[in-house]
Design a protein around this motif. Structure first.
Motif, PDB file in Angstrom:
ATOM      1  N   TYR A 259       0.960  -1.257   0.050  1.00 36.33           N
ATOM      2  CA  TYR A 259      -0.020  -0.169   0.126  1.00 36.33           C
ATOM      3  C   TYR A 259       0.799   1.264  -0.060  1.00 36.33           C
ATOM      4  O   TYR A 259       0.334   2.250  -0.193  1.00 36.33           O
ATOM      5  CB  TYR A 259      -1.032  -0.049   1.052  1.00 36.33           C
ATOM      6  N   PHE A 260       2.224   1.174   0.146  1.00 34.57           N
ATOM      7  CA  PHE A 260       3.093   2.345   0.326  1.00 34.57           C
ATOM      8  C   PHE A 260       2.923   2.985  -1.097  1.00 34.57           C
ATOM      9  O   PHE A 260       3.044   2.467  -1.892  1.00 34.57           O
ATOM     10  CB  PHE A 260       4.412   2.118   0.766  1.00 34.57           C
ATOM     11  N   GLY A 261       3.217   4.425  -0.625  1.00 32.82           N
ATOM     12  CA  GLY A 261       3.086   5.436  -2.094  1.00 32.82           C
ATOM     13  C   GLY A 261       1.954   6.290  -2.054  1.00 32.82           C
ATOM     14  O   GLY A 261       1.503   6.984  -0.857  1.00 32.82           O
ATOM     15  N   LYS A 262       1.731   7.126  -3.283  1.00 30.42           N
ATOM     16  CA  LYS A 262       1.186   8.369  -3.215  1.00 30.42           C
ATOM     17  C   LYS A 262      -0.224   7.982  -4.140  1.00 30.42           C
ATOM     18  O   LYS A 262      -0.008   7.308  -5.322  1.00 30.42           O
ATOM     19  CB  LYS A 262       1.897   9.435  -4.055  1.00 30.42           C
ATOM     20  N   TRP A 263      -1.314   8.060  -3.468  1.00 33.06           N
ATOM     21  CA  TRP A 263      -2.499   7.643  -4.194  1.00 33.06           C
ATOM     22  C   TRP A 263      -3.456   9.023  -4.421  1.00 33.06           C
ATOM     23  O   TRP A 263      -3.754   9.746  -3.571  1.00 33.06           O
ATOM     24  CB  TRP A 263      -3.377   6.824  -3.237  1.00 33.06           C
ATOM     25  N   LYS A 264      -3.723   9.000  -5.578  1.00 33.82           N
ATOM     26  CA  LYS A 264      -4.847   9.958  -5.985  1.00 33.82           C
ATOM     27  C   LYS A 264      -6.215   9.630  -5.949  1.00 33.82           C
ATOM     28  O   LYS A 264      -6.543   8.406  -6.066  1.00 33.82           O
ATOM     29  CB  LYS A 264      -4.517  10.323  -7.502  1.00 33.82           C
ATOM     30  N   ALA A 286     -12.071  17.357   2.009  1.00 33.58           N
ATOM     31  CA  ALA A 286     -12.349  17.009   0.550  1.00 33.58           C
ATOM     32  C   ALA A 286     -10.942  16.448  -0.068  1.00 33.58           C
ATOM     33  O   ALA A 286     -10.265  17.097  -0.912  1.00 33.58           O
ATOM     34  CB  ALA A 286     -13.067  17.938  -0.303  1.00 33.58           C
ATOM     35  N   TRP A 287     -10.379  15.140   0.472  1.00 34.42           N
ATOM     36  CA  TRP A 287      -9.103  14.950   0.238  1.00 34.42           C
ATOM     37  C   TRP A 287      -8.825  14.556  -1.424  1.00 34.42           C
ATOM     38  O   TRP A 287      -9.864  13.871  -2.010  1.00 34.42           O
ATOM     39  CB  TRP A 287      -8.667  13.695   1.025  1.00 34.42           C
ATOM     40  N   LYS A 288      -7.662  15.005  -1.671  1.00 36.33           N
ATOM     41  CA  LYS A 288      -7.553  14.719  -3.352  1.00 36.33           C
ATOM     42  C   LYS A 288      -6.201  13.671  -3.375  1.00 36.33           C
ATOM     43  O   LYS A 288      -5.876  13.124  -4.341  1.00 36.33           O
ATOM     44  CB  LYS A 288      -7.084  16.067  -4.168  1.00 36.33           C
ATOM     45  N   THR A 289      -5.197  13.684  -2.249  1.00 32.06           N
ATOM     46  CA  THR A 289      -4.254  12.872  -2.340  1.00 32.06           C
ATOM     47  C   THR A 289      -4.092  12.035  -0.827  1.00 32.06           C
ATOM     48  O   THR A 289      -3.965  12.894   0.099  1.00 32.06           O
ATOM     49  CB  THR A 289      -3.022  13.639  -2.756  1.00 32.06           C
ATOM     50  N   TYR A 300      -3.487  12.398   4.822  1.00 31.91           N
ATOM     51  CA  TYR A 300      -4.842  12.891   4.001  1.00 31.91           C
ATOM     52  C   TYR A 300      -4.507  14.486   3.601  1.00 31.91           C
ATOM     53  O   TYR A 300      -4.601  15.295   4.469  1.00 31.91           O
ATOM     54  CB  TYR A 300      -6.208  12.669   4.871  1.00 31.91           C
ATOM     55  N   CYS A 301      -4.467  14.660   2.156  1.00 36.92           N
ATOM     56  CA  CYS A 301      -4.056  16.009   1.619  1.00 36.92           C
ATOM     57  C   CYS A 301      -5.165  16.682   0.803  1.00 36.92           C
ATOM     58  O   CYS A 301      -5.373  15.635  -0.234  1.00 36.92           O
ATOM     59  CB  CYS A 301      -2.777  16.154   1.101  1.00 36.92           C
ATOM     60  N   PRO A 302      -5.884  17.720   0.800  1.00 34.45           N
ATOM     61  CA  PRO A 302      -6.529  18.155   0.111  1.00 34.45           C
ATOM     62  C   PRO A 302      -6.260  18.606  -1.150  1.00 34.45           C
ATOM     63  O   PRO A 302      -6.882  18.855  -2.267  1.00 34.45           O
ATOM     64  CB  PRO A 302      -7.481  19.165   0.918  1.00 34.45           C
ATOM     65  N   TYR A 307       1.832  18.780  -1.501  1.00 35.54           N
ATOM     66  CA  TYR A 307       1.569  18.440   0.060  1.00 35.54           C
ATOM     67  C   TYR A 307       1.624  19.853   0.760  1.00 35.54           C
ATOM     68  O   TYR A 307       2.684  20.504   0.922  1.00 35.54           O
ATOM     69  CB  TYR A 307       2.267  17.423   0.532  1.00 35.54           C
ATOM     70  N   VAL A 308       0.517  20.032   1.442  1.00 39.55           N
ATOM     71  CA  VAL A 308       0.553  21.283   2.492  1.00 39.55           C
ATOM     72  C   VAL A 308       0.095  20.848   3.619  1.00 39.55           C
ATOM     73  O   VAL A 308      -0.684  20.060   4.168  1.00 39.55           O
ATOM     74  CB  VAL A 308      -0.675  22.242   2.105  1.00 39.55           C
ATOM     75  N   ASP A 309       1.182  21.004   4.742  1.00 34.80           N
ATOM     76  CA  ASP A 309       1.129  20.234   6.062  1.00 34.80           C
ATOM     77  C   ASP A 309       0.116  20.948   6.924  1.00 34.80           C
ATOM     78  O   ASP A 309      -0.897  20.361   7.519  1.00 34.80           O
ATOM     79  CB  ASP A 309       2.465  20.522   6.767  1.00 34.80           C
ATOM     80  N   SER A 310      -0.167  22.283   6.568  1.00 34.01           N
ATOM     81  CA  SER A 310      -1.427  22.945   7.569  1.00 34.01           C
ATOM     82  C   SER A 310      -2.604  22.579   6.961  1.00 34.01           C
ATOM     83  O   SER A 310      -3.450  22.636   8.119  1.00 34.01           O
ATOM     84  CB  SER A 310      -1.037  24.590   7.505  1.00 34.01           C
ATOM     85  N   LEU A 311      -2.865  22.176   5.852  1.00 35.38           N
ATOM     86  CA  LEU A 311      -4.189  21.704   5.658  1.00 35.38           C
ATOM     87  C   LEU A 311      -4.375  20.003   5.744  1.00 35.38           C
ATOM     88  O   LEU A 311      -5.409  19.576   5.380  1.00 35.38           O
ATOM     89  CB  LEU A 311      -4.667  22.149   4.130  1.00 35.38           C
ATOM     90  N   SER A 312      -3.449  19.307   5.826  1.00 36.24           N
ATOM     91  CA  SER A 312      -3.384  17.843   5.785  1.00 36.24           C
ATOM     92  C   SER A 312      -3.616  17.285   7.318  1.00 36.24           C
ATOM     93  O   SER A 312      -3.461  18.037   8.321  1.00 36.24           O
ATOM     94  CB  SER A 312      -2.226  17.294   5.149  1.00 36.24           C
TER      95      SER A 312
END
Length: 366
Positions: A259-264, A286-289, A300-302, A307-312
């Motif tokens: 499962y490791f990785g970046k998922w859209k 409303a996560w996108k990544t 969980y990043c919108p 990647y934006v740490d403050s929003l994730s």
């Protein structure tokens, strides 16, 4: 005259080694300083001129070492005199170049702030830019490295302290060589760092017999604890226990490696309602990544672009391949269905919302 110098008086290869390191290194140092100062209109000639000059220096060192060897056989060449001159030249060009590198770090010429790198995505940076960013992050670290280079170089200037200077400089320079190799810094920089390392190793080997004698002479004289068997068992355990611990940890972590990785997030529904494509601009949930990392981390990043740490949101996960999800008050069960190499379907309850997501695995550079 030590034993190494005696060998230099009888064999050709040590003569060539010293000639090459001293002469080619000195020429390379001169080029390193002079060529960047040339007018911009001559910049197209910098590399050809540099390579031509280094090539001539290499040929000269070969010819000189052959001439030296033949003359010595005839007894018409003062080898000790030339060894002294060449070793002095070797010590001085290494010190000169490392003084330059050290002062560059202190005065922030080397590892200074790069504004375009600061505004670049880390995945877009090459090895040289990553290295620059890493070392530029801390001026204090750059100063410490500079002091090692400056102090070690200063000690190279005096015959009595050459060995101490080599001992200070060699670990630093070997580390630089490894960075140059594995981060693809550039052929010119790599050649220079290898040349410096080779010169330091040569100076170190001039005292190899004395160094070996130091280790033989100054052995630990404290009494041994236990008998031979207990000491052997203790030594084996010092190796085996960390090894087994890492093997166990590796097995536990890599159960979820697939499962490791970046998922859209291809699509997302909350309580049966499809989340709009641009909803992430207004709703940070409303996560996108989804980033699934080693050591049990999920981000969980919108923002779909970076990647934006403050929003994730960061969550810790515990992988369980059983059909029944664990029931714990502080746990959010995630049911994974239709898992394939590059896609899967998630169903989870986040607070009071039922969320379903279709995920597609992305390439690392995306």
């Amino acid at each position: 005259m030590n034993s190494t110098e005696t060998q230099n008086n009888t064999k050709w290869f040590p003569k060539f080694t010293l000639s090459f390191l001293a002469i080619v290194g000195a020429i390379n140092t001169a080029l390193f300083i002079i060529l960047p100062l040339l007018p911009y209109k001559l910049s197209q000639f910098v590399l050809p001129t540099g390579f031509l000059t280094l090539g001539l220096a290499i040929l000269f060192s070969i010819g000189f070492s052959i001439y030296w060897h033949n003359k010595e056989k005839k007894g018409t060449f003062n080898s000790i005199k030339y060894i002294s001159w060449l070793q002095t030249l070797l010590r001085y060009w290494i010190a000169f170049l490392l003084f330059d590198f050290g002062f560059q770090k202190i005065f922030e010429v080397n590892f200074n702030t790069s504004y375009h790198i600061n505004d670049s995505l880390i995945s877009a940076l090459n090895g040289q830019e990553l290295t620059w960013k890493y070392y530029a992050f801390s001026y204090s670290l750059a100063v410490i490295l500079a002091l090692f280079q400056i102090i070690g170089s200063f000690l190279l200037l005096f015959k009595r302290t050459v060995l101490l200077g080599v001992a200070i400089l060699l670990p630093v320079i070997v580390n630089i060589v490894l960075i140059n190799v594995f981060y693809s810094i550039g052929p010119v920089t790599l050649f220079t760092s290898v040349l410096i390392t080779s010169g330091l190793v040569y100076l170190l080997l001039q005292r190899k017999l004395e160094i070996i004698n130091i280790f033989n002479q100054y052995k630990n004289t404290l009494p041994s604890i236990g008998n031979n068997s207990t000491r052997s068992i203790a030594r084996i355990l010092c190796i085996i226990i960390p090894f087994l611990f890492v093997i166990y940890y590796n097995y536990d972590v890599h159960l979820s490696k697939k499962y490791f990785g970046k998922w859209k997030v291809e699509s997302m529904t909350r309580n049966g309602k499809l989340i709009a494509e641009n909803e992430w601009t207004k709703d940070s949930l409303a996560w996108k990544t989804i980033y699934i990392e080693e050591r049990g981390k999920i981000y969980y990043c919108p923002n779909p672009y970076m990647y934006v740490d403050s929003l994730s949101i960061l969550m810790k996960y515990k992988y369980d391949n059983k059909e029944k999800n664990p029931e714990k008050p502080d746990t959010i069960p995630v049911q994974i269905n239709d898992f394939k190499d590059k896609s899967m379907h998630w169903k989870m309850i986040f607070y009071k919302d039922t969320i379903q997501m279709e995920l597609k695995k992305m390439n690392p550079e995306q």
